[in-house]
Design a protein around this motif. Structure first.
Motif, PDB file in Angstrom:
ATOM      1  N   VAL A  13      -5.698   9.534  -3.950  1.00 60.94           N
ATOM      2  CA  VAL A  13      -4.704   8.613  -4.534  1.00 60.94           C
ATOM      3  C   VAL A  13      -5.470   7.639  -5.433  1.00 60.94           C
ATOM      4  O   VAL A  13      -6.001   6.636  -4.983  1.00 60.94           O
ATOM      5  N   SER A  15      -4.350   5.800  -8.055  1.00 61.73           N
ATOM      6  CA  SER A  15      -3.645   4.549  -8.343  1.00 61.73           C
ATOM      7  C   SER A  15      -2.359   4.501  -7.549  1.00 61.73           C
ATOM      8  O   SER A  15      -1.615   5.477  -7.522  1.00 61.73           O
ATOM      9  N   ILE A  16      -2.146   3.386  -6.933  1.00 62.97           N
ATOM     10  CA  ILE A  16      -0.930   3.205  -6.153  1.00 62.97           C
ATOM     11  C   ILE A  16       0.164   2.690  -7.073  1.00 62.97           C
ATOM     12  O   ILE A  16      -0.058   1.754  -7.846  1.00 62.97           O
ATOM     13  N   ASP A  17       1.321   3.353  -7.023  1.00 62.49           N
ATOM     14  CA  ASP A  17       2.432   2.885  -7.851  1.00 62.49           C
ATOM     15  C   ASP A  17       3.743   3.058  -7.086  1.00 62.49           C
ATOM     16  O   ASP A  17       3.730   3.288  -5.871  1.00 62.49           O
ATOM     17  N   THR A  18       4.846   2.982  -7.783  1.00 62.11           N
ATOM     18  CA  THR A  18       6.144   3.026  -7.094  1.00 62.11           C
ATOM     19  C   THR A  18       6.449   4.419  -6.536  1.00 62.11           C
ATOM     20  O   THR A  18       7.406   4.575  -5.781  1.00 62.11           O
ATOM     21  N   TYR A  25       0.138   4.418   0.969  1.00 63.89           N
ATOM     22  CA  TYR A  25       0.126   2.988   0.681  1.00 63.89           C
ATOM     23  C   TYR A  25      -0.483   2.209   1.838  1.00 63.89           C
ATOM     24  O   TYR A  25      -1.268   1.277   1.659  1.00 63.89           O
ATOM     25  N   GLY A 100       4.832  -6.289 -11.734  1.00 60.85           N
ATOM     26  CA  GLY A 100       4.310  -4.931 -11.518  1.00 60.85           C
ATOM     27  C   GLY A 100       3.026  -4.881 -10.731  1.00 60.85           C
ATOM     28  O   GLY A 100       2.497  -3.804 -10.462  1.00 60.85           O
ATOM     29  N   ARG A 101       2.515  -6.041 -10.339  1.00 57.88           N
ATOM     30  CA  ARG A 101       1.242  -6.038  -9.602  1.00 57.88           C
ATOM     31  C   ARG A 101       1.410  -5.497  -8.182  1.00 57.88           C
ATOM     32  O   ARG A 101       0.446  -5.013  -7.595  1.00 57.88           O
ATOM     33  N   ILE A 102       2.604  -5.618  -7.626  1.00 59.71           N
ATOM     34  CA  ILE A 102       2.823  -5.197  -6.236  1.00 59.71           C
ATOM     35  C   ILE A 102       3.943  -4.154  -6.237  1.00 59.71           C
ATOM     36  O   ILE A 102       5.112  -4.462  -5.979  1.00 59.71           O
ATOM     37  N   PRO A 103       3.597  -2.897  -6.513  1.00 57.97           N
ATOM     38  CA  PRO A 103       4.639  -1.902  -6.807  1.00 57.97           C
ATOM     39  C   PRO A 103       5.610  -1.624  -5.663  1.00 57.97           C
ATOM     40  O   PRO A 103       6.793  -1.368  -5.900  1.00 57.97           O
ATOM     41  N   HIS A 104       5.177  -1.657  -4.408  1.00 64.19           N
ATOM     42  CA  HIS A 104       6.088  -1.292  -3.315  1.00 64.19           C
ATOM     43  C   HIS A 104       7.231  -2.271  -3.190  1.00 64.19           C
ATOM     44  O   HIS A 104       8.265  -1.963  -2.611  1.00 64.19           O
TER      45      HIS A 104
ATOM     46  N   LYS B  17     -10.990   3.050 -14.433  1.00 59.06           N
ATOM     47  CA  LYS B  17     -11.607   3.026 -13.106  1.00 59.06           C
ATOM     48  C   LYS B  17     -11.460   4.395 -12.452  1.00 59.06           C
ATOM     49  O   LYS B  17     -10.631   5.217 -12.877  1.00 59.06           O
ATOM     50  N   GLN B  52      -7.333   0.660  -5.665  1.00 60.42           N
ATOM     51  CA  GLN B  52      -6.263   1.585  -6.063  1.00 60.42           C
ATOM     52  C   GLN B  52      -5.121   0.852  -6.765  1.00 60.42           C
ATOM     53  O   GLN B  52      -4.077   1.442  -7.048  1.00 60.42           O
ATOM     54  N   ARG B  54      -3.567  -1.861  -9.897  1.00 61.76           N
ATOM     55  CA  ARG B  54      -3.499  -1.814 -11.356  1.00 61.76           C
ATOM     56  C   ARG B  54      -4.453  -2.848 -11.955  1.00 61.76           C
ATOM     57  O   ARG B  54      -4.797  -3.836 -11.305  1.00 61.76           O
ATOM     58  N   TYR B  56      -5.135  -5.768 -14.752  1.00 61.62           N
ATOM     59  CA  TYR B  56      -4.430  -6.752 -15.577  1.00 61.62           C
ATOM     60  C   TYR B  56      -5.459  -7.706 -16.172  1.00 61.62           C
ATOM     61  O   TYR B  56      -6.385  -8.120 -15.458  1.00 61.62           O
ATOM     62  N   VAL B  82      -6.024  -5.643  -9.371  1.00 61.30           N
ATOM     63  CA  VAL B  82      -5.002  -6.321  -8.565  1.00 61.30           C
ATOM     64  C   VAL B  82      -4.716  -5.476  -7.323  1.00 61.30           C
ATOM     65  O   VAL B  82      -4.304  -4.323  -7.429  1.00 61.30           O
ATOM     66  N   PRO B  84      -2.818  -3.776  -4.590  1.00 65.27           N
ATOM     67  CA  PRO B  84      -1.385  -3.450  -4.565  1.00 65.27           C
ATOM     68  C   PRO B  84      -0.652  -3.927  -3.316  1.00 65.27           C
ATOM     69  O   PRO B  84       0.574  -3.897  -3.277  1.00 65.27           O
ATOM     70  N   TRP B  85      -1.373  -4.374  -2.297  1.00 65.66           N
ATOM     71  CA  TRP B  85      -0.669  -4.832  -1.086  1.00 65.66           C
ATOM     72  C   TRP B  85       0.025  -6.176  -1.315  1.00 65.66           C
ATOM     73  O   TRP B  85       1.203  -6.328  -1.030  1.00 65.66           O
TER      74      TRP B  85
END
Ligand code: FES
Lengths: 409, 121
Positions: A13, A15-18, A25, A100-104, B17, B52, B54, B56, B82, B84-85
């Protein structure tokens, strides 16, 4: 050199995204639980969410009023460019994902191939696995604003529909998923009916008032409701929320500021009225749970109310002890989002609320300020028994859950 | 110390990355200009998968010389990863959180040799 060189593997994984699977995650949370050894403990997550508006067309089928149900059906089918039918709230002011920094927080668009249960059951199971919890108490999300709805009857219609949909379509899918039925608190008689309707359902472990509202919790019209909840033996929870239209937050220009204050302010006001009007004396067996305001507000309010109460006891004649005593002995708290930048202040807070028996773990997954169980497990000032109490055993006690987990006999 | 090959320099675009695993270790390798930086994929906040997330640019307040604010700007010279959590940001050059010296990423040594990137563990 070549002989000593190893080749790194690409992480599956990148990149973590939506679209990321909840299990990916939360893989680090699961790994922490396994490495640190609390994966086998009873963990009860007293506050997690699903986004009920994703299933709004299904939910609105459960509206009892035939005309409103028909309106809702037509709206859901044909109306474009509008939020889900009947929901009030803050439209486009939902900045929780910090651009968009915290996709979940924005969306969970992950693949769900299972068809034997509802998608929300699958997503909740994945979160339970990731957080290593045995029970997860599921709350709605946009419905948290319903206390501010201009049509009080709409709060009744939508709470009825949601509670029926949840208890009939979602909860039977997984024994560890339970709920606190959301009450249409602005209409006390209907709230009372809802308590009577759901009191015997074992998957309904309590009742919830969404805290963003301007009705005083000590109004006489609520006494029948509190009596019924007390008799059910199940707790009443005040689930905090924010509301940017609250005039007291009108000068806040950042979501950060508004959210920091809003999520505590509503419960500070309700707690103040609850204690000073002696509700714990009137209903001594009624357990209250204060959800999602974090913990830092509690010592502040304890000190503040105690200080003023001593000078003005005649305004609160039902009280037989200090306000802080009621807050410690008659109230329970969920920890999230647990403020911990000052560990000594946190330790003092734990002492002041008697956390060992009064504090319950909650994640608030999938929201941006969720806490994994490690926030409790890693605290340097708790012994193992206190950690086990907070992470699960206290909740098992007040909700009457099986301390061996939902699947144990 | 173990030397682990991550890949060739030309596989990395500027401001990109890659997250790699070496046994149980997870490492994020970042390129910024000609420089490479590597950090453990464990966030100092709650242990989340920080690398993992994004990328910015750093956000700055746009103040004029009278200290009046005119909104915010991206500082394209500074790039943050950033998590993601919960959204904590860390400068990919220094590993530091822009708002506190208390939180920083855990560094991993990177070497570039003959067009290849290595991390040392
Ligand atoms: S764990 Fe990384 S932001 Fe919280």
């Amino acid at each position: 050199m070549d002989a000593d060189i190893t080749k790194a593997e690409d992480h599956p994984v990148q990149s973590i995204d939506t679209h990321t699977d909840t299990r990916d995650y939360l893989a680090h949370s699961r790994r922490d639980a396994e490495r640190k050894g609390y994966v086998d403990w009873l963990i009860v997550d007293v506050d997690a969410h699903h986004v009920e508006s994703v299933s709004w067309a299904e939910v609105t089928e459960y509206i009892e009023d035939p005309v409103v149900r028909h309106q809702a059906t037509m709206y859901q089918k044909e109306r474009v460019g509008a939020p889900p039918y009947g929901l009030n709230g803050d439209l486009g002011l939902r900045y929780q994902d910090v651009g968009g920094r915290i996709p979940h927080q924005s969306s969970q668009r992950e693949k769900v191939e299972e068809t034997d249960v509802h998608r929300d059951v699958v997503l909740t199971r994945r979160a339970m696995h990731g957080l290593a919890v045995n029970y997860m108490v599921l709350f709605p999300t946009p419905m948290l604003f319903l206390g501010m709805h201009p049509q009080t009857e709409m709060e009744v219609f939508l709470c009825q529909a949601y509670n029926r949909w949840l208890t009939e379509r979602i909860l039977p899918g997984e024994p560890g998923i339970v709920t606190l039925v959301v009450l249409p608190f602005n209409t006390p008689d209907e709230a009372l009916k809802m308590v009577e309707q759901h009191a015997d359902n074992p998957n309904v472990i309590g009742f919830c008032v969404t805290s963003t509202r301007y009705k005083p919790v000590h109004a006489n019209e609520y006494m029948k409701l509190y009596r019924a909840i007390e008799e059910s033996g199940k707790p009443i929870a005040f689930h905090a929320g924010y509301h940017w239209q609250d005039p007291s937050l009108a000068t806040c220009n950042t979501f950060l500021g508004m959210h920091s204050l809003g999520f505590t302010w509503c419960n500070i006001v309700h707690m103040t009225n609850w204690i000073l009007n002696g509700i714990p004396e009137r209903f001594p067996k009624l357990k209250t749970l204060w959800v999602e305001s974090g913990l830092a507000w509690v010592p502040f309010l304890m000190q503040r109310l105690d200080d003023q109460y001593l000078m003005r006891q005649s305004e609160a004649p039902l009280l037989k002890k200090m306000p802080s005593d009621y807050m410690r002995e008659n109230c329970w708290y969920t920890c999230q989002p647990m403020e911990k930048s000052n560990m000594r202040a946190l330790e003092c807070t734990f002492e002041m609320i008697n956390a060992e028996s009064q504090l319950l773990y909650s994640s608030d997954w999938p929201h941006f300020d969720f806490d994994t169980p490690s926030v409790i497990h890693d605290l340097p000032f708790l012994n193992e028994q206190s950690k086990r109490n907070i992470l699960g055993l206290n909740a098992a006690k007040i909700f009457g859950l099986n301390p061996k987990g939902p699947k144990a006999g | 110390m173990q030397m682990i090959r991550v890949g060739a320099v030309e596989e990395f675009e500027d401001r990109s990355k890659r997250v790699v695993t070496v046994g149980n270790a997870e490492i994020g390798v970042f390129r910024l200009g000609d420089d490479f930086h590597a950090w453990r994929n464990v966030c100092p906040h709650q242990g989340g998968p920080v690398c993992q997330g994004r990328l910015y640019p750093l956000v700055r307040e746009n103040l004029d010389d009278q200290m009046k604010s005119h909104g915010r700007l991206y500082d394209e010279d500074k790039l943050n990863i950033v998590c993601p959590w919960h959204g904590l940001e860390f400068d990919i050059r220094t590993g530091k959180h822009p708002g506190t010296s208390e939180l920083a990423l855990d560094p991993v040594t990177v070497q570039v040799e003959a067009g290849d990137i290595y991390v040392l563990l």
